[in-house]
Design a protein around this motif. Structure first.
Motif, PDB file in Angstrom:
ATOM      1  N   MET A 168     -15.433  26.725 -13.942  1.00 26.04           N
ATOM      2  CA  MET A 168     -15.693  25.379 -14.432  1.00 26.04           C
ATOM      3  C   MET A 168     -15.299  25.356 -15.897  1.00 26.04           C
ATOM      4  N   GLU A 169     -14.406  24.433 -16.220  1.00 26.67           N
ATOM      5  CA  GLU A 169     -13.999  24.232 -17.606  1.00 26.67           C
ATOM      6  C   GLU A 169     -14.849  23.096 -18.158  1.00 26.67           C
ATOM      7  N   GLY A 170     -15.346  23.254 -19.363  1.00 19.05           N
ATOM      8  CA  GLY A 170     -16.092  22.170 -19.999  1.00 19.05           C
ATOM      9  C   GLY A 170     -15.519  21.960 -21.381  1.00 19.05           C
ATOM     10  N   ALA A 171     -15.449  20.711 -21.823  1.00 20.52           N
ATOM     11  CA  ALA A 171     -14.888  20.467 -23.156  1.00 20.52           C
ATOM     12  C   ALA A 171     -15.514  19.226 -23.774  1.00 20.52           C
ATOM     13  N   ARG A 172     -15.520  19.246 -25.095  1.00 15.99           N
ATOM     14  CA  ARG A 172     -16.020  18.078 -25.813  1.00 15.99           C
ATOM     15  C   ARG A 172     -15.241  17.952 -27.120  1.00 15.99           C
ATOM     16  N   ILE A 280     -20.305  36.048 -18.543  1.00 15.39           N
ATOM     17  CA  ILE A 280     -20.267  34.886 -17.652  1.00 15.39           C
ATOM     18  C   ILE A 280     -19.283  33.811 -18.084  1.00 15.39           C
ATOM     19  N   LEU A 281     -18.895  33.822 -19.348  1.00 12.93           N
ATOM     20  CA  LEU A 281     -17.935  32.787 -19.752  1.00 12.93           C
ATOM     21  C   LEU A 281     -17.197  33.159 -21.032  1.00 12.93           C
ATOM     22  N   GLY A 282     -16.049  32.466 -21.195  1.00 16.18           N
ATOM     23  CA  GLY A 282     -15.294  32.543 -22.437  1.00 16.18           C
ATOM     24  C   GLY A 282     -15.237  31.143 -23.023  1.00 16.18           C
ATOM     25  N   CYS A 283     -15.134  31.035 -24.378  1.00 19.13           N
ATOM     26  CA  CYS A 283     -15.151  29.708 -24.993  1.00 19.13           C
ATOM     27  C   CYS A 283     -14.666  29.775 -26.432  1.00 19.13           C
ATOM     28  N   GLY A 284     -14.577  28.619 -27.066  1.00 18.04           N
ATOM     29  CA  GLY A 284     -14.199  28.601 -28.471  1.00 18.04           C
ATOM     30  C   GLY A 284     -13.849  27.206 -28.942  1.00 18.04           C
ATOM     31  N   VAL A 285     -13.420  27.156 -30.212  1.00 15.61           N
ATOM     32  CA  VAL A 285     -12.968  25.887 -30.783  1.00 15.61           C
ATOM     33  C   VAL A 285     -11.503  25.709 -30.359  1.00 15.61           C
ATOM     34  N   VAL A 286     -11.213  24.582 -29.734  1.00 11.78           N
ATOM     35  CA  VAL A 286      -9.905  24.351 -29.104  1.00 11.78           C
ATOM     36  C   VAL A 286      -8.789  24.426 -30.159  1.00 11.78           C
ATOM     37  N   GLN A 287      -7.722  25.181 -29.818  1.00 12.64           N
ATOM     38  CA  GLN A 287      -6.564  25.253 -30.718  1.00 12.64           C
ATOM     39  C   GLN A 287      -5.990  23.861 -30.883  1.00 12.64           C
ATOM     40  N   GLY A 322     -14.942  28.156 -20.350  1.00 13.29           N
ATOM     41  CA  GLY A 322     -14.555  28.364 -18.958  1.00 13.29           C
ATOM     42  C   GLY A 322     -15.500  29.387 -18.362  1.00 13.29           C
ATOM     43  N   LEU A 323     -16.298  28.950 -17.380  1.00 17.54           N
ATOM     44  CA  LEU A 323     -17.278  29.900 -16.823  1.00 17.54           C
ATOM     45  C   LEU A 323     -16.948  30.239 -15.376  1.00 17.54           C
ATOM     46  N   GLY A 324     -17.336  31.431 -14.967  1.00 19.84           N
ATOM     47  CA  GLY A 324     -17.102  31.896 -13.606  1.00 19.84           C
ATOM     48  C   GLY A 324     -18.281  31.504 -12.724  1.00 19.84           C
ATOM     49  N   LEU A 325     -18.059  30.598 -11.759  1.00 19.89           N
ATOM     50  CA  LEU A 325     -19.183  30.135 -10.930  1.00 19.89           C
ATOM     51  C   LEU A 325     -19.770  31.257 -10.080  1.00 19.89           C
ATOM     52  N   GLU A 326     -18.898  32.122  -9.516  1.00 17.47           N
ATOM     53  CA  GLU A 326     -19.426  33.188  -8.643  1.00 17.47           C
ATOM     54  C   GLU A 326     -20.370  34.119  -9.419  1.00 17.47           C
ATOM     55  N   ARG A 327     -19.947  34.472 -10.654  1.00 19.15           N
ATOM     56  CA  ARG A 327     -20.789  35.403 -11.429  1.00 19.15           C
ATOM     57  C   ARG A 327     -22.195  34.834 -11.613  1.00 19.15           C
TER      58      ARG A 327
END
Ligand code: FA5
Ligand code: MG
Length: 445
Positions: A168-172, A280-287, A322-327
């Motif tokens: 699942m990708e999440g963004a704001r 469980i997830l990777g993330c950051g400030v969008v390039q 971006g998080l891994g739903l299965e994990r």
């Protein structure tokens, strides 16, 4: 002396070794130069490496099944981010440009190689992450969105890796004008207040550091505020998902510096589960390149019928994860093996229902196999428990369930001596139902 016959049903675990999982290059071709994928035809070339077993998974979309653990988890996260747009039906075939170039992956990034990704041909591939849809989704002008999808990677085979999994990708994004930045500050304050009252222990790192810097085009103050908003948003999601189990022991979350070509600063998040830190997830400030590409509508004509009025993405700053739903589902539902998510066995599927997190109850990994056994009972009668002891002696825990399914039968039907039952049950362990049960058993004259 034997007087009456009875009939008993045993549910046996079949004792057959699991078939070896071997990757066979067996491509379903519509013609010698084409393959058919989700009803569309694609030309094949020297890059083609998609396999039949992967093609078979494409229509399944487990995350769209409301009573499947992945569908239940998806709904739970969507209800937490209730004012975000929720997207979940995006086609899995993307271009290498969408998956890599538009996100700033360097030309020699290992993820591009045919050993790591599934290519349909040199111009089309299966997305390896939901970030492949960032540019086109930002280009719609949505400022808060979640996008759930199946993703494909050529990967090792074990209980926590599978070549198909769900992200699942999440963004704001926020406007960088005064009002936009004040909005980030206000949101940070309210999220902090909520988290301060909860039972959660967070191992944090600086939002920005020399090894995890703000982007050159960003005001570092804005970058700090947005990174903080990302962290607070993720921590509150984790509290929602795992908070129930953390009433006695606090939930432990750890933030780690990471690298992704399409975010800076970048982070990974781990939670402590059964004594181990689990990513469980990777993330950051969008390039800014991603937002610039969205603003330029590079992919626009491919995906959308008309421009969105609120473009102007380059004047924004935002975060993505971006998080891994299965994990996460493996932890929440106690599902021990990632392969179980693909099970169509009613013993798996019937355990789950919409909007409910329930603990998975293990069952035999062998398919159910029914054996009907008929035999004469002694004149003085035979207690069911006597028969159960006999079964236990013969097959041990392989018998899952023993039920009397017939009543007393007339003399002259057929009989099996206990020795015959013994041989019968042993021989049934590695044979098919059809071969073990003959149509007619010998009649005892
Ligand atoms: C990514 O895929 C990035 N696109 C995440 C991202 C999005 C970063 C937005 C920044 C901004 P990664 O490869 O680490 O990152 O995968 C993200 C998550 O997917 C992992 O944390 C893990 O939970 C899950 N995951 C990765 N590989 C597998 C696998 N083989 N099986 C199951 N889950 C996996
Ligand atoms: Mg990772």
């Amino acid at each position: 002396m034997l007087s009456v016959a009875t009939s008993t049903r045993l549910l046996l675990r079949r004792h057959r070794p699991l078939p070896l999982t071997v990757r066979i290059r067996n491509i379903s071709r519509a013609s010698s130069n084409e393959i058919s994928i989700l009803d569309q035809r694609y030309e094949v070339d020297g890059t083609t490496n998609i396999t039949q077993s992967i093609i078979a998974k494409l229509p399944l979309r487990l995350h769209n099944q409301p009573a499947h653990p992945l569908g239940i988890l998806r709904s739970k996260i969507e209800s937490h981010f209730h004012d975000f747009a929720h997207l979940s039906s995006v086609h899995p075939v993307v271009t290498p440009a969408q998956n890599f170039d538009l996100l700033g992956f360097p030309p020699d990034h290992p993820g591009r190689s045919v050993t790591d990704s599934y290519y349909i041909n040199k111009d089309c591939m299966l997305r390896t992450h939901t970030s492949a849809h960032e540019v086109e989704t930002f280009a719609t002008g949505q400022s808060k969105w979640l996008l759930t999808a199946d993703v494909y990677r050529r990967d090792e085979i074990d209980s926590s890796h599978y070549p198909v999994f769900h992200q699942m990708e999440g963004a704001r994004v926020f406007k960088t004008d005064k009002a936009g930045i004040e909005g980030v500050k206000a949101d940070n304050q309210s999220l902090s207040r909520y988290l301060d009252q909860s039972n959660i222990v967070i191992e944090d790192i600086p939002h920005i550091s020399p090894t995890n810097p703000a982007q050159p085009t960003h005001d570092p103050v804005h970058s700090e505020l947005v990174a903080l908003n990302l962290k607070l948003s993720i921590n509150s999601l984790l509290l929602k998902l795992f908070g129930g189990g953390a009433r006695d022991a606090p939930l432990q979350v750890r933030w780690i510096e990471a690298y992704f070509p399409f975010t800076s600063p970048s982070f990974e998040v781990e939670i402590l589960y059964q004594g181990k830190w689990l990513e469980i997830l990777g993330c950051g400030v969008v390039q800014q390149l991603t937002l610039d590409n969205a603003g330029k509508c590079l992919c626009y004509s491919l995906f959308f019928a008309r421009p969105h009025p609120s473009l102007g993405i380059p004047d924004n700053i935002g975060w993505a994860f971006g998080l891994g739903l299965e994990r996460i589902a493996m932890i929440l539902f106690g599902i021990p093996d990632i392969r179980l998510f693909w099970s169509t066995d009613p013993r798996f599927l019937s355990q789950f229902s919409e909007n409910k997190i329930t603990a998975f109850k293990p069952y035999s990994k062998y398919p159910a196999c029914f054996k009907d056994v008929s035999f004469w009972v002694p004149e003085g009668g035979l207690h069911e428990n006597d028969f159960c002891d006999l079964v236990r002696d013969v097959v041990g825990d392989l018998a899952e369930d023993v039920k009397i399914v017939g009543g007393l039968w007339s003399r002259g039907f057929f009989s099996l001596t206990s020795t015959a039952i013994d041989r019968f049950l042993h021989s049934s362990q590695d044979r098919s139902q059809e071969r073990v049960l003959p149509d007619k058993l010998p009649v005892d004259g």
